[in-house]
Design an enzyme around this catalytic site. Structure first.
Site, PDB file in Angstrom:
ATOM      1  CG  HIS A 298      70.964  66.328 -10.189  1.00 58.88           C
ATOM      2  ND1 HIS A 298      71.137  66.375  -8.812  1.00 58.88           N
ATOM      3  CD2 HIS A 298      72.065  65.736 -10.688  1.00 58.88           C
ATOM      4  CE1 HIS A 298      72.305  65.839  -8.505  1.00 58.88           C
ATOM      5  NE2 HIS A 298      72.890  65.431  -9.632  1.00 58.88           N
TER       6      HIS A 298
ATOM      7  CD  GLN B   8      71.332  63.151  -4.048  1.00 59.06           C
ATOM      8  OE1 GLN B   8      70.916  62.173  -3.437  1.00 59.06           O
ATOM      9  NE2 GLN B   8      70.595  64.219  -4.273  1.00 59.06           N
TER      10      GLN B   8
END
Length: 115
Positions: A100, A94
């Protein structure tokens, strides 16, 4: 106060991006560094949640909306089969800490991890 995420800046029109779909609370864009023939990102409009674990605990209805939008864009941009990935934490890849989902599709198989 921290800087707005790149996704917030895209949503506010500060950074250009191709928004391919949108709901009341989420939007989908093309990934700028695709890891599959179809690589879209589905992003909640709120920056309140850093990762999917926080989102699931804090707003399960929004998580449902994100997954539903992922399904819709996969159907529109591919054959409807897709891989849905949420990276959670730096060690998992990430890089933007505004939750997301990565929608990957197009000729994937069990051994393809898109990277």
């Amino acid at each position: 106060m921290s800087e707005p995420s790149i996704f917030t800046r895209i949503l506010q029109g500060e950074i250009p991006a191709e928004i391919v779909a949108e709901t009341e609370n989420a939007f989908a864009i093309r990934d700028i560094a695709p890891q599959a023939p179809v690589h879209l990102l589905v992003i909640p409009k709120t920056a309140q949640y850093r990762n999917v674990v926080e989102l699931a605990a804090g707003d399960p209805d929004l998580l449902t909306e994100v997954v539903g939008l992922a399904n819709s864009v996969a159907a529109e941009h591919s054959d409807g089969d897709f891989r849905l990935i949420f990276n959670t934490g730096e060690g998992a890849g990430q890089t933007v800490f505004h939750v997301h989902a990565h929608v990957l599709a197009g000729g994937l198989n069990e051994k393809s991890m898109g990277g």
